[in-house]
Structure formats: C-alpha cells, structure tokens
Design a protein around this motif. Structure first.
Motif, PDB file in Angstrom:
ATOM      1  N   TYR A   1     -15.278 -11.994  45.050  1.00 15.42           N
ATOM      2  CA  TYR A   1     -14.003 -12.518  45.502  1.00 15.42           C
ATOM      3  C   TYR A   1     -14.161 -13.921  46.080  1.00 15.42           C
ATOM      4  O   TYR A   1     -15.199 -14.298  46.595  1.00 15.42           O
ATOM      5  CB  TYR A   1     -13.384 -11.591  46.548  1.00 15.42           C
ATOM      6  CG  TYR A   1     -13.060 -10.235  45.994  1.00 15.42           C
ATOM      7  CD1 TYR A   1     -11.961 -10.061  45.161  1.00 15.42           C
ATOM      8  CD2 TYR A   1     -13.859  -9.133  46.276  1.00 15.42           C
ATOM      9  CE1 TYR A   1     -11.650  -8.820  44.624  1.00 15.42           C
ATOM     10  CE2 TYR A   1     -13.564  -7.887  45.750  1.00 15.42           C
ATOM     11  CZ  TYR A   1     -12.448  -7.742  44.928  1.00 15.42           C
ATOM     12  OH  TYR A   1     -12.156  -6.509  44.409  1.00 15.42           O
ATOM     13  N   SER A   2     -13.074 -14.652  46.013  1.00 18.58           N
ATOM     14  CA  SER A   2     -13.040 -16.005  46.523  1.00 18.58           C
ATOM     15  C   SER A   2     -13.163 -16.011  48.047  1.00 18.58           C
ATOM     16  O   SER A   2     -12.467 -15.267  48.736  1.00 18.58           O
ATOM     17  CB  SER A   2     -11.720 -16.659  46.094  1.00 18.58           C
ATOM     18  OG  SER A   2     -11.381 -17.723  46.933  1.00 18.58           O
ATOM     19  N   VAL A   3     -14.032 -16.863  48.580  1.00 24.40           N
ATOM     20  CA  VAL A   3     -14.183 -16.997  50.034  1.00 24.40           C
ATOM     21  C   VAL A   3     -12.887 -17.512  50.639  1.00 24.40           C
ATOM     22  O   VAL A   3     -12.449 -17.056  51.706  1.00 24.40           O
ATOM     23  CB  VAL A   3     -15.354 -17.946  50.359  1.00 24.40           C
ATOM     24  CG1 VAL A   3     -15.424 -18.210  51.858  1.00 24.40           C
ATOM     25  CG2 VAL A   3     -16.664 -17.365  49.856  1.00 24.40           C
ATOM     26  N   GLU A   4     -12.239 -18.459  49.954  1.00 20.59           N
ATOM     27  CA  GLU A   4     -10.980 -19.016  50.454  1.00 20.59           C
ATOM     28  C   GLU A   4      -9.903 -17.934  50.517  1.00 20.59           C
ATOM     29  O   GLU A   4      -9.140 -17.856  51.488  1.00 20.59           O
ATOM     30  CB  GLU A   4     -10.515 -20.174  49.568  1.00 20.59           C
ATOM     31  CG  GLU A   4     -11.432 -21.390  49.583  1.00 20.59           C
ATOM     32  CD  GLU A   4     -12.580 -21.272  48.585  1.00 20.59           C
ATOM     33  OE1 GLU A   4     -12.739 -20.188  47.976  1.00 20.59           O
ATOM     34  OE2 GLU A   4     -13.322 -22.254  48.432  1.00 20.59           O
ATOM     35  N   ALA A   5      -9.834 -17.107  49.482  1.00 20.76           N
ATOM     36  CA  ALA A   5      -8.846 -16.035  49.480  1.00 20.76           C
ATOM     37  C   ALA A   5      -9.131 -15.048  50.603  1.00 20.76           C
ATOM     38  O   ALA A   5      -8.215 -14.599  51.308  1.00 20.76           O
ATOM     39  CB  ALA A   5      -8.834 -15.324  48.129  1.00 20.76           C
ATOM     40  N   LYS A   6     -10.405 -14.701  50.780  1.00 20.70           N
ATOM     41  CA  LYS A   6     -10.776 -13.736  51.824  1.00 20.70           C
ATOM     42  C   LYS A   6     -10.343 -14.222  53.198  1.00 20.70           C
ATOM     43  O   LYS A   6      -9.856 -13.436  54.030  1.00 20.70           O
ATOM     44  CB  LYS A   6     -12.288 -13.515  51.806  1.00 20.70           C
ATOM     45  CG  LYS A   6     -12.807 -12.531  52.849  1.00 20.70           C
ATOM     46  CD  LYS A   6     -12.256 -11.138  52.642  1.00 20.70           C
ATOM     47  CE  LYS A   6     -13.008 -10.092  53.476  1.00 20.70           C
ATOM     48  NZ  LYS A   6     -12.940 -10.338  54.921  1.00 20.70           N
ATOM     49  N   SER A   7     -10.475 -15.521  53.459  1.00 16.28           N
ATOM     50  CA  SER A   7     -10.068 -16.057  54.764  1.00 16.28           C
ATOM     51  C   SER A   7      -8.558 -15.923  54.959  1.00 16.28           C
ATOM     52  O   SER A   7      -8.080 -15.697  56.079  1.00 16.28           O
ATOM     53  CB  SER A   7     -10.496 -17.518  54.902  1.00 16.28           C
ATOM     54  OG  SER A   7      -9.789 -18.346  54.006  1.00 16.28           O
ATOM     55  N   LYS A   8      -7.794 -16.040  53.871  1.00  6.18           N
ATOM     56  CA  LYS A   8      -6.339 -15.884  53.962  1.00  6.18           C
ATOM     57  C   LYS A   8      -5.960 -14.427  54.184  1.00  6.18           C
ATOM     58  O   LYS A   8      -4.988 -14.127  54.885  1.00  6.18           O
ATOM     59  CB  LYS A   8      -5.677 -16.440  52.702  1.00  6.18           C
ATOM     60  CG  LYS A   8      -5.797 -17.959  52.588  1.00  6.18           C
ATOM     61  CD  LYS A   8      -5.241 -18.470  51.279  1.00  6.18           C
ATOM     62  CE  LYS A   8      -5.424 -19.986  51.156  1.00  6.18           C
ATOM     63  NZ  LYS A   8      -4.983 -20.504  49.852  1.00  6.18           N
TER      64      LYS A   8
END
Length: 386
Positions: A91-98
């Motif tokens: 999974y995308s790190v950026e997505a996970k932060s959101k």
C-alpha cells in the motif's frame, strides 16, 4: 440520561486496514452509535496477522488458511511480475497516512496484538457489537471466533449489525461452530439475503436483514466529508479491489470511446500517467469519496465503491463480478435492493461506452429506497440497544 449512566458499547469490526470500504463502514457504525445521547462507544482495537507487532496464537486458527494462503501466493507471484520495476510495498505510504488522519477521531479500546490477549483481558462494555464487513467470512486469513464475541463476559448483551459471511456455503465444521457461537447472541442481523437464508437453515434464532452501515448516515454527511479532485476535467473513474488487468483494459477502451480522462484509483496501480489516463495511488478515504462523487462514470468490482456510487449519486456507474469471485452475492443483493440490476457488467466485458452511458438512474426513487434502508437500520439498532 446522565453522563455516568450512558450505555457502554464496544464494536468489533475490521477497522485497522488501508481498505476504503472497511474503513468507511467502521466509521459509519461508530459515528451513528456515538451520535446517540445515551451511548459511549469504542471500537475494540484487535489487530490482525498482516500487521507488524501481531502475535500469532496456537489456540486460535483461521478456517481455510491453506486455500487462502495458496491463493495469496498466486496473487503475490502475479503481482511481482506486474510490478517488477516497482517497490513491493502493498500500500501507498501517502494513502496510509491519510487513513490514519481520517481515523483519528474514532475512540479505540486498548490495543490487542493477539487474540489470546483479548481473551485474557477483554474490554468491559454493557453491549458488545459485531460490526459489518466480512467478519464472518471463513476464507479470511485470520481466526473468526473473536468476531462472534466469545470473549465477552457471560451475561453481557451481544448483537450483530450487518455482518457478512460473503460465501454462499459453509462447511460442516463451520456450521457447527457458527451455531455454537451465535447461541449467546441477543439479536442477529446480516447484510446479505444469502447470509440470512444460510444462517436460518441451521440456527433457531431469527436473523434480520439490514443494509451496510454506510447507509445509516445521511448522504449529506458523506458529501461533506468528501475531498473532491481539484481542477479536474470530466473523467471516468476505475476503482478495483486488487490490480485487475481485464477491467483496466475494458476501462481504457470505454474511455477511448468517451473521449474523457481515465482515473485509475488503486494503491497497486502501475504507472499509467498520460494525457488521457492517470493512476492515483495516494488517495485516502475522503479522496475516495470525492473521486466517486465527481466522476462522469464509475467502473468498479468493489462492493463499497458501488455503495458510494449510490449514496453520492454518481452520474453513472457499472459494477463487475468476475467469474471466479465467490463473494459476488453482496453486490447482486445491493443492486437488486435498488432496482439497479442493469448496472452489472457482463462477464465478457463486451459493453461499450454508448451502452453504459444510456443506463439512466431514477435518483428520486433511489433516495426513497435509501431512506427506507436507513430507517430500517436505525430501527433495528434502537430495538437492539434498548
């Protein structure tokens, strides 16, 4: 009712996952219950095997782990071929932060990093709730028993809200366990007609059919949460649960006929960036809602992307159930409920843009059905929690 006499409710569901549907359904049930004046609500923070820090149990095992792991190995091998030039992060790190930012307002119990820990020291509530999503699906790669609330102290009220079995049949040993675990429930509801029929074939308790918890909240709440794409020309949105090459090729063909931009929203999407095609890997739950709400057309194989196409009144949408998909009943049930059967794609994906765009939706009737589903779910919870 004073602050000290509020009912304490603990929800066990799939919440700690960078999956849009799981995240939003957990948010919906938690939010609706928390809005009730006589309720204090938490989600029980049980972690699952894929998470760093999880401690495996020798006592609690998944049902069909051999088959599941074999399928996961096949998918992993295919993914390595497709993404051989990319990082192998799921999974995308950026997505996970959101996702983390979106979930920050949800009250959680203390974390449980193993099932054994949950049973040794369970959280204390007046009412325990099995939440929605595929919590009773025996093909899940984790033990289902906790999701039948067998850790709850004896005598405490136990209910289920829109729980999903997802598969159409259970094995003999699974039926035996389900029957035993459900015997202590005060009231049971499921999300799909097939799940109700299946349970009623071998348990004596009544089983109520209710809609996914996302329907508990008014559409305006979801629209207010949505983060719409900025300065975006008209587009077709493709959203798939996993990378789906057949559906991507179909969407590219449909988009070519339409002359629009294709947005492929998927954290596993390959690099498709071009004049008429953009891959989005970093969307969080709010962006997910926004891309659906603003799309000229949604193409998906996802149950919850279909749900939000209905709730957010996407201009048009089409949903695909692959021939090998054993969990398709949840989508067909949803489309049947709203009279939207014509929005199911053929398995050979032979439709063109003209055919898809001509499938109009009577939104006035859809709103009426949504309100009926909302009222039914709310009435069920009012009765169950009383």
């Amino acid at each position: 009712m004073g602050m000290n006499t509020k009912k304490r409710i603990g929800i066990l569901t799939i919440h700690n996952s960078p999956n849009y549907g799981a995240c939003l359904q957990a948010y919906a049930l938690y939010t609706y219950l928390s809005q009730q004046t006589d309720v204090f609500c938490e989600i029980i923070d049980l972690h699952r095997p894929h998470e760093k820090g999880y401690i495996a149990s020798k006592r609690f095992k998944p049902y069909r782990c051999v088959q599941q792991n074999k399928w996961k190995r096949i998918k992993a091998a295919l993914r390595n071929v497709i993404f051989k030039n990319r990082k192998t992060d799921l999974y995308s790190v950026e997505a996970k932060s959101k996702f983390d930012a979106f979930n920050v307002g949800i009250k959680l119990s203390r974390p449980y990093w193993s099932i054994d820990e949950l049973y040794a020291c369970p959280p204390d509530y007046d009412i325990y709730v099995t939440g929605s999503d595929q919590v009773w699906n025996p093909t899940q790669p984790y033990c289902l028993e906790p999701y039948f609330l067998t850790f709850a102290p004896e005598g405490k009220k136990k209910i289920s809200y829109a729980s999903s079995i997802a598969v159409t049949e259970l094995e003999v040993n699974e039926k035996k366990d389900f029957q035993h675990w459900l015997a202590d429930y005060d009231i049971i509801s499921v999300r799909e007609r097939n799940a109700r029929q299946l349970l009623e074939s071998f348990i004596s308790k009544p089983v109520t059919l209710v809609a996914d918890p996302t329907f508990l909240l008014d559409a305006e709440i979801w629209k207010a949460l949505a983060v719409n794409p900025q300065n975006q020309s008209p587009y077709i949105l493709l959203f798939t649960l996993d990378f789906n090459l057949d559906l991507l090729r179909f969407a590219l063909r449909v988009n070519k006929d339409a002359g629009l931009c294709l947005i492929y929203l998927n954290q596993l999407a390959p690099n498709l960036n071009g004049e008429k095609c953009v891959a989005i890997r970093d969307a969080g739950p709010k962006e997910f809602l926004g891309y659906i709400a603003c799309a000229d057309m949604v193409i998906t194989d996802s149950y919850h992307a279909t749900v939000f196409s209905v709730i957010l009144e996407a201009k048009n949408f089409s949903t695909y159930i692959a021939e090998y998909n054993q969990r398709g009943s949840r989508i067909t049930d949803l489309l049947d409920t709203f009279g939207l059967q014509q929005h199911l794609l053929r398995q050979d994906l032979s439709e063109d843009y003209h055919t898809l765009s001509s499938r109009h939706i009577d939104w006035q009737r859809i709103r009426q059905v949504s309100q009926q589903e909302r009222n039914c779910g709310r009435e069920f919870l009012k009765k169950a929690l009383s």
